[in-house]
Every structure is written in structure tokens, then in C-alpha cells.
Scaffold this active site. Structure first.
Site, PDB file in Angstrom:
ATOM      1  N   ASP A   1     -10.243  25.808  27.083  1.00  0.00           N
ATOM      2  CA  ASP A   1     -10.169  26.053  25.633  1.00  0.00           C
ATOM      3  C   ASP A   1      -9.540  24.912  24.834  1.00  0.00           C
ATOM      4  O   ASP A   1      -9.911  24.656  23.704  1.00  0.00           O
ATOM      5  CB  ASP A   1      -9.397  27.361  25.355  1.00  0.00           C
ATOM      6  CG  ASP A   1      -8.005  27.370  26.001  1.00  0.00           C
ATOM      7  OD1 ASP A   1      -7.610  26.363  26.596  1.00  0.00           O
ATOM      8  OD2 ASP A   1      -7.317  28.407  25.902  1.00  0.00           O
ATOM      9  N   HIS A   2      -8.596  24.177  25.448  1.00  0.00           N
ATOM     10  CA  HIS A   2      -7.846  23.184  24.665  1.00  0.00           C
ATOM     11  C   HIS A   2      -8.610  21.881  24.434  1.00  0.00           C
ATOM     12  O   HIS A   2      -8.278  21.131  23.525  1.00  0.00           O
ATOM     13  CB  HIS A   2      -6.532  22.849  25.376  1.00  0.00           C
ATOM     14  CG  HIS A   2      -5.432  23.831  25.097  1.00  0.00           C
ATOM     15  ND1 HIS A   2      -5.557  25.165  25.332  1.00  0.00           N
ATOM     16  CD2 HIS A   2      -4.191  23.651  24.589  1.00  0.00           C
ATOM     17  CE1 HIS A   2      -4.443  25.772  25.000  1.00  0.00           C
ATOM     18  NE2 HIS A   2      -3.591  24.876  24.540  1.00  0.00           N
TER      19      HIS A   2
ATOM     20  N   ASP B   1       1.075  28.213  29.268  1.00  0.00           N
ATOM     21  CA  ASP B   1       0.904  27.914  27.847  1.00  0.00           C
ATOM     22  C   ASP B   1       1.983  28.670  27.090  1.00  0.00           C
ATOM     23  O   ASP B   1       2.299  29.813  27.435  1.00  0.00           O
ATOM     24  CB  ASP B   1      -0.479  28.378  27.362  1.00  0.00           C
ATOM     25  CG  ASP B   1      -0.734  27.922  25.943  1.00  0.00           C
ATOM     26  OD1 ASP B   1      -1.288  26.821  25.778  1.00  0.00           O
ATOM     27  OD2 ASP B   1      -0.328  28.624  24.992  1.00  0.00           O
TER      28      ASP B   1
ATOM     29  N   ARG C   1       1.423  27.481  14.708  1.00  0.00           N
ATOM     30  CA  ARG C   1       2.310  26.310  14.699  1.00  0.00           C
ATOM     31  C   ARG C   1       1.960  25.428  13.522  1.00  0.00           C
ATOM     32  O   ARG C   1       0.789  25.323  13.150  1.00  0.00           O
ATOM     33  CB  ARG C   1       2.138  25.482  15.977  1.00  0.00           C
ATOM     34  CG  ARG C   1       2.622  26.193  17.201  1.00  0.00           C
ATOM     35  CD  ARG C   1       3.526  25.321  18.056  1.00  0.00           C
ATOM     36  NE  ARG C   1       4.437  26.203  18.758  1.00  0.00           N
ATOM     37  CZ  ARG C   1       4.639  26.172  20.076  1.00  0.00           C
ATOM     38  NH1 ARG C   1       4.044  25.266  20.811  1.00  0.00           N
ATOM     39  NH2 ARG C   1       5.486  27.013  20.632  1.00  0.00           N
TER      40      ARG C   1
ATOM     41  N   SER D   1      10.496  21.079  25.317  1.00  0.00           N
ATOM     42  CA  SER D   1       9.497  21.993  25.873  1.00  0.00           C
ATOM     43  C   SER D   1       9.633  22.065  27.383  1.00  0.00           C
ATOM     44  O   SER D   1      10.452  21.378  27.978  1.00  0.00           O
ATOM     45  CB  SER D   1       8.092  21.506  25.520  1.00  0.00           C
ATOM     46  OG  SER D   1       7.770  20.382  26.303  1.00  0.00           O
TER      47      SER D   1
ATOM     48  N   ARG E   1       7.479  20.940  29.301  1.00  0.00           N
ATOM     49  CA  ARG E   1       6.506  19.953  29.797  1.00  0.00           C
ATOM     50  C   ARG E   1       6.952  19.362  31.136  1.00  0.00           C
ATOM     51  O   ARG E   1       7.877  18.559  31.197  1.00  0.00           O
ATOM     52  CB  ARG E   1       6.348  18.854  28.757  1.00  0.00           C
ATOM     53  CG  ARG E   1       5.224  17.891  29.038  1.00  0.00           C
ATOM     54  CD  ARG E   1       5.089  16.895  27.910  1.00  0.00           C
ATOM     55  NE  ARG E   1       4.869  17.580  26.640  1.00  0.00           N
ATOM     56  CZ  ARG E   1       5.002  17.003  25.444  1.00  0.00           C
ATOM     57  NH1 ARG E   1       5.343  15.743  25.364  1.00  0.00           N
ATOM     58  NH2 ARG E   1       4.796  17.692  24.344  1.00  0.00           N
TER      59      ARG E   1
END
Ligand code: F3S
Length: 775
Positions: free
Chosen positions: A104-105, A169, A452, A660, A662
């Protein structure tokens, strides 16, 4: 109709294992003997071992580490790459829990669904092929490009009351709209669940939000969460579960609750959840999961799916839905919240141009049938007056199920008739996948119903002000094109020259004739059987994908076996002393680097490029200690160290790694040869991520000792041996040798748990999992 209700591999059905969970709950009750919040019930019933987890009584919220057994994992295409590369190093034939991949991204919005999708499939072919091959090899459900956005598909197919799921996510909590506990994590955490390794979560604190009254008119679920974000701010939910309750919960659609849960991420919350409601039951039936609803009814008869009377929350917030107004949150931060009645004045006061340059609705946050039928009611009113939108107007359906159903029911036609452009079922402009030609570099305002609104998030332009609002408000305002327009009061002029005012939107929570699946070729094989002989599709010449080689352990098995061998790091070199804020963005930048998410070597070229060198004040500058060598960028010098087999460490300031989860920010330094990060303090998640990758995170006992270590100094550990050999109370110091031979010893804290020491011992948590596979 939509037919996806199929049993995952280790459950008899997609129904959560309620019988087991109820037994665990009973045990929990017998130990804690007090009223429980809903989140506590779901979390404690998923403990790996209830007696062990609750030994010593109540887990201290915010402190105690819990070991949990999640039921399911979902991954999106950008983060799934590294998660699967890590999983592939564990030598497991299949995932231990049902897992899904969602493409999707990586799909850019440009000219509309069909063309955009074709373009994205071509430009990301090797990534999609890799994900599909991994899905086939390990028996993972693969939702290809065009099928929809991870969170919408999870809501339609997998989420269920009382479920515990992980997703790679940050908006995974969207699944809380059906009463699940769904948590956003990094790939290494997902690998825990996929390999049946207990997953660690710090017992969260609890924020209770009581909803009173009923929404009406122009106010929708989006406004509830915009209000809560405004109150709690972007940090207010950190380390907390937000749990809603009260009469106002019962009056919302399940998808409305999902919108509220989705944006809990904007407050930094671990997740958001809701008690089981009649609307959830209807949604489960509508998405062909009647048996899940029936089982949930029974589980709720034992009180599993709502909080106990008298349950205690660390904070209690009350919201009266009857007095709520539509809101705008932004620009640039989701917690700057303004009610509609004051927004026009704010526009004047700030001197913003009174113009909307684009209006966007949909995304994982707000693309339900309920949302779409409400906005279509606004579009029909405008069409009847001969109006088209005054701004560009884009709609991102969350899934093929939504797309096909709104098409069949004419809602898509209603939106297109007034100028709407329906994009592909993907993230698109929400994640900056928007090839926008207008307003480049100019200040402009867009309205979106996304979640966001950081600078440059949507179109790469830092001057684009993104105001978050409900789909209803975004749509209605698109017809005026003015920020100061109040659709609840102000008039527009119809094509007949006469003024008219919108009536409040109306819509159906669920399609009266049921959903339609649309293009069924998107539906993956349910519970696919793993095909172990499948080769992972990674070309050796690829610049975007690379197999992950396991990190070497710091010490050999022989060294561990030799009691006379001191297991210490010796002769590390300090690469850099970093000054000030160093977030995960500074350690592993995003933007253009996103395309290397599956290629650690190439991505490592951005390691610490945003960090400031405390000794020369420059960003992305490191000095090589060898005579004849010179200054270079941080990744350049780190690569030189790696090439000559020189392990290194860095010294950092406060809250190192904030931002985050990440995980690339911990993988990259480890890949380039970092053994120790010595910080004034760490961001909690990043510290955990470092430990998972086998890097030793140490904190200075005296923060002023920060300046005692310079780049190029030789650094050794003292006391690490005792820690590795089982003494959790071991005190570790670092011994620093200056170029003139003088030595200084600096005390540190390690604060590692037994499991975390094991990860470092193995060289990484994954190596530990792999060792278990062999055993
Ligand atoms: Fe995608 Fe935006 Fe949601 S990036 S997952 S639509 S928050």
C-alpha cells in the site's frame, strides 16, 4: 458478497482463542483480585505465563516488562521488507502466527487509480515480487498492490474483539475499532511473534476517556479524536493505552471507532481500544464474520470484552459528544486544534491566504462506507445546485471492498460528478506519494481527512499547511475553496444564481445490500500452505533488496566456554561525540532513502548524516584518527573503520534515538561496526532496538563525563564480562585511553534485563532465535 472468513493456521477459525483467553483471565483475576480495565484483560490474558507475569502482584504500570503471545501480525510493504529479511535469517519454515503482507505504501498518486497503479507496479516490481515470494515461502497472506491499505483490510478481515495483534506500522491501533489491542512495532518485534518468541511490552498506563451524549449533524467520530489529540497533545499518550467507555461509545459505528483508534498514534499512545458494541457485531456480520461475532457475544457474557466496574485509570477524560463541534487540527502538528466556529478568525489572525489549494479524503483513517455515504450526501446536494468543487478533490478508498461497494451503490459516481478523482486503494498522498505539480515551494493550505500533518508529509513541500478535519467538512469546504467558509452556516451560490446552504450530511453505517468484494483477484489464498523450496526473489544486482547476513556474535563459543577469558570489548575507537538532539531521522533519514528500506548496505550510506559533531560543530562530519587520514562524512569514516576491521563506539547527548520505532536506526550502526553507544540518555524504544541488534547501550552515571571522550580515543569495557556471565548487577565502566597514553575510567549504567543480555550475547536477538531453531 465479501467472502474472506477463513481459519488462520493455528486457530480453528479467525475467531480469537476465547476459551484459552478466558482461562487466562480467570487466573489473572484470582491473582490480582481487583477490577480490571478492558486493556488489562486483553493484555494479561495474552501473557506467555500468567503466574510468572503477575508474580509479585500487580504489574507496575509503566515499569514491569510483560512477555506476551500476540495472535496475529500484519506488515505493510515498506517495513515488511526488513522484517522479512530478518525473519529469513531465523531458519523457520513458516510464521508461528497468522501473518499478512499489504502492498500500500509504495503507490504514488498522480492521475487516478488505474494509471497510478500500473506505474507503481512497474517501478516497484522487484519489491512486490520479493514480498510475494516471501509470502509464498512462509505461508503468509499476500495482499498485492491495489488491494487496499493495511489497516482497512485488517479491520475488514482480521481484527476482532479481544485480539492481540502487532503491525509494522504506527497506525496499527486502527484495529482497536473492533475492540482489539493492536500495536505498531518494528520488524524485529514482529519477528518475535512470527517465531513464537514471547514479545516484550512494558505494562502500559491507562487513560480512560468517557464519552457522554450523542453525535449529531456535522459532527463525526473524526471530531472526537481531533478533540482528544488537542487535549492530550502529541506526547500525552506515550506509554499509555487509551480506553474509551460510556454511553457515547454505543452510538458510534465500528468504523467510526476505528478512526478514533487510528489517531491514538498521534498522541504517542501504545494503542486505543473500545468495549464490544452492537455496531461491532453488525460490522463483523457485514464482513462475513458472523461466527466471530457469536463467539465474541459468548466471551462478553463472561465479561471479557469490557472494563470491570470500578476499574482504575491513571487519567480520566470526559467528552460530551452533544456539545462537540467540527474541528481543524494543524497546520504542521495534529495537536493544534481549533473548533470550526473559531477557524475563520484564526485564518485572519494568522494572515493565512483564505484559499484551499486541494481537498483530500479517505486513507486508512476515514474511508469507511459510513464516511463515503455521508460525503456523497453532500456531493449530491451540491450537484443538485449545479456546483463542482472549487479545489482539486481526491478520494483514497481504503480497500477494494470499499471501492467496489461505493461504485455499485453510486456513491463513487456522486463524488466524481462534482469533480472528485478517485485514487487507487493505497496510501498515496497520505505518505507523500503524491506527484503534485501545483504550489511547488509556495505557501498553501490543503484540507485532508488523514491523520498526520507534519511538514512536507503529503507533497514534499514544507510550505504546504495541512489541516486535518472530518471527511464531511473537507468535502463541503471544497465547494467554497475558502478556509474561512463555515459549511454549517455560510451560503454558497448555486448555478441558478440563488444562495443555498448545505443540510448536515447523512449516511449509512453499512451498505443495506451488503458489501461487494469487487475484483476478487486481490483476495489472497487464505492460510496458504508454505512452499519452502520457494527462492526469495532478490536479484544479486538489486540496489533495493539485499539478503541480510546475520551479525557476528561479539565473542566465540570457545571464548564463552573459557572461564579465564575476559569477555570485554577492547580497543574500540570513538567515531564521534554527537551534540544535542539526535532523532531516528538524524540516524537514518527517510524521504528519498525510503527506497532502500530492503537494502541495508545502501541504506547505511545515510547513517547519522543528520548528527552534529560536538568537536567541530559540523553536521555529518567525522575525523578519522589514523595519521594521514582526514575528515569525512560520518558514513564515510564509519565505512573506513569497518573496512579495516576496527570496531567503534559513539558518545551521544540526551534522549538519543527519539522519534520513532524505525529499526533501521539501530541496524545501520551495527552493520557498520558499532559495538557500544554511550549516551547521556536514550529514547526507550530506540534503546530496546539497539539491544535487539546486539549493540550495548550504556548510560553515563555522571552526565558531565560526556566530554571526557573524544573522537579517536581508544575505549574498552570493564565489567561486561561479569554481565555476560550472568551477573545482572554487574557494574560496567568504560576505560578511555587518550592519544598520549593517559587513561580515564568512566562509570556507566546498563539497565539490561536477562533477556536483553542474551540478545547481546548472541550478537542479536535474531541470532538467539536462530539458535533455538537449531536446538
Ligand atoms: Fe497509509 Fe497514511 Fe494510513 S501512510 S497506513 S494511509 S497513515
Amino acid at each position: 458478497t465479501h467472502a474472506r472468513a477463513v481459519p488462520p493456521k493455528n486457530y480453528p477459525s479467525i475467531t480469537p482463542p476465547y476459551q484459552h483467553l478466558l482461562k487466562q483471565l480467570e487466573l489473572t483475576r484470582s491473582i490480582l483480585n481487583r477490577p480490571l480495565t478492558l486493556a488489562e484483560k486483553i493484555i494479561y490474558s495474552h501473557l506467555d505465563n500468567v503466574e510468572e507475569g503477575l508474580a509479585g502482584g500487580d504489574p507496575v504500570r509503566g515499569a514491569k516488562h510483560l512477555k506476551l503471545r500476540p495472535d496475529r501480525v500484519a506488515m505493510q510493504d515498506a517495513s515488511a521488507q526488513m522484517a522479512l529479511l530478518q525473519f529469513s535469517t531465523c531458519d523457520r519454515p513458516t510464521t508461528a502466527v497468522p501473518t499478512s503482507i499489504h502492498c500500500d505504501h509504495l503507490i504514488s498518486a498522480y492521475s487516478g487509480a488505474e494509471a497510478d497503479l500500473k506505474r507503481a507496479i512497474v517501478s516497484n516490481k522487484e519489491v512486490f515480487d520479493f514480498l510475494e515470494s516471501a509470502a509464498k515461502k512462509y505461508g503468509i497472506e499476500f495482499w498485492g498492490p491495489g488491494s487496499g491499505i493495511i489497516h482497512q483490510i485488517v479491520l475488514e478481515n482480521y481484527s476482532a474483539p479481544g485480539l492481540l495483534m502487532l503491525g509494522t506500522d504506527s497506525h496499527t491501533p486502527n484495529a482497536g475499532g473492533l475492540g482489539a489491542i493492536a500495536i505498531g512495532v518494528g520488524g524485529a518485534d514482529a519477528v518475535d511473534a512470527m517465531t513464537h518468541t514471547p514479545w516484550e511490552l512494558t505494562a502500559p498506563k491507562m487513560i480512560g476517556v468517557e464519552l457522554k451524549g450523542k453525535l449529531s449533524g456535522w459532527v463525526s467520530a473524526k471530531d472526537v479524536v481531533l478533540e482528544v489529540v488537542g487535549r492530550l497533545t502529541v506526547r500525552g499518550g506515550t506509554g499509555h493505552v487509551i480506553e474509551y467507555f460510556g454511553e457515547g461509545v454505543e452510538t458510534q459505528s465500528a468504523t467510526g471507532l476505528a478512526t478514533i483508534a487510528n489517531m491514538g498514534a498521534e498522541m504517542g499512545a501504545t494503542t486505543t481500544t473500545f468495549p464490544y458494541t452492537a455496531a461491532m457485531r453488525s460490522y463483523l456480520h457485514a464482513t462475513n464474520r458472523g461466527p466471530v461475532a457469536d463467539a465474541a457475544d459468548k466471551a462478553q457474557a463472561s465479561g471479557f470484552l469490557s472494563a470491570d466496574k470500578g476499574a482504575e485509570y491513571d487519567q480520566h477524560i470526559v467528552i460530551d459528544l452533544s456539545t462537540l463541534e467540527p474541528r481543524f487540527n494543524g497546520p504542521f502538528t495534529p495537536d493544534f486544534s481549533t473548533p470550526l466556529s473559531k477557524f475563520g478568525d484564526l485564518v485572519k489572525e494568522k494572515g493565512w491566504k483564505d484559499e484551499i489549494s486541494a481537498s483530500l479524503i479517505g486513507s486508512c483513517t476515514n474511508s469507511s462506507y459510513h464516511d463515503m455515504s455521508r460525503v456523497a450526501s453532500i456531493a449530491r446536494q451540491a450537484k443538485a445546485k449545479g456546483l463542482k468543487t472549487a479545489t482539486s478533490f481526491m478520494i483514497t478508498p481504503g480497500s477494494e471492498l470499499i471501492n467496489a461497494t461505493i461504485e455499485r451503490d453510486g456513491l463513487k459516481g456522486d463524488l466524481e460528478a462534482v469533480g472528485g478523482v478517485v485514487l487507487s486503494n493505497a496510501c498515496g498522498p497520505c505518505i507523500g506519494q503524491w506527484d503534485r505539480e501545483e504550489c511547488k515551494g509556495e505557501e498553501n493550505a490543503i484540507l485532508t481527512s488523514f491523520n498526520r500533518n507534519f511538514k512536507a508529509r503529503n507533497d514534499g513541500n514544507r510550505q504546504t499547511m495541512n489541516f486535518l478535519a472530518s471527511p464531511d467538512i473537507v468535502t463541503a469546504m471544497a465547494f467554497s475553496g475558502k478556509l474561512s467558509f463555515d459549511p454549517t452556516k455560510d451560503e454558497l451560490i448555486g448555478a441558478d444564481g440563488k444562495p443555498f446552504r448545505f443540510e448536515p450530511p447523512t449516511g449509512d453505517e453499512l451498505p443495506s445490500t451488503g458489501f461487494t468484494a469487487g475484483d476478487t483477484s486481490y483476495l489472497p489464498t487464505a492460510l496458504p500452505t508454505p512452499v519452502p523450496e520457494t527462492e526469495l526473489a532478490i536479484s544479486p544486482t538489486s540496489t533495493r533488496l539485499e539478503l541480510l547476513a546475520p551479525f557476528d556474535p561479539h565473542f566465540t563459543a570457545e571464548e564463552f566456554a573459557d572461564p579465564n577469558k575476559a569477555l570485554e570489548f577492547e580497543d574500540l575507537r570513538c567515531l564521534i561525540r554527537i551534540r544535542g538532539k539526535c532523532t531516528t531521522d538524524e540516524i537514518s533519514a527517510a524521504g528519498a532513502w525510503l527506497k532502500y528500506k530492503g537494502h541495508l548496505t545502501n541504506l547505511s550510506e545515510n547513517t547519522l548524516i543528520g548528527a552534529t559533531n560536538d568537536q567541530n560543530g559540523k553536521i555529518n562530519s567525522a575525523i578519522d584518527y589514523l595519521p594521514g587520514e582526514s575528515e569525512g562524512t560520518i558514513p564515510e569514516v564509519a565505512k573506513r573503520f569497518k573496512a579495516r576491521g576496527q570496531p567503534w563506539m559513539i558518545v551521544t547527548d540526551h534522549n538519543y534515538g527519539e522519534g520513532s520505532a524505525r529499526e533501521h536506526a539501530s541496524l545501520q550502526p551495527r552493520f557498520l561496526g558499532a559495538k557500544v553507544i554511550l549516551a547521556r540518555s536514550f529514547a526507550r524504544i530506540h534503546r530496546m532496538n539497539l539491544t535487539k541488534q546486539g549493540v550495548l547501550p550504556l548510560t553515563l552515571v555522571n552526565e558531565d563525563d560526556y566530554s571526557l571522550i573524544d573522537a579517536g580515543d581508544k575505549v574498552s569495557t570493564k565489567g561486561f564480562d561479569a554481565l555476560l556471565r550472568g551477573d545482572l548487577n554487574a557494574e560496567i565502566s568504560v576505560v578511555v585511553e587518550k592519544p598520549d597514553g593517559k587513561k580515564v575510567e568512566i562509570p556507566t549504567h546498563h539497565g539490561l534485563s536477562k533477556d536483553q543480555v542474551e540478545w547481546i550475547k548472541f550478537g542479536s536477538a535474531l541470532n538467539g532465535i536462530k539458535a533455538q531453531t537449531k536446538a
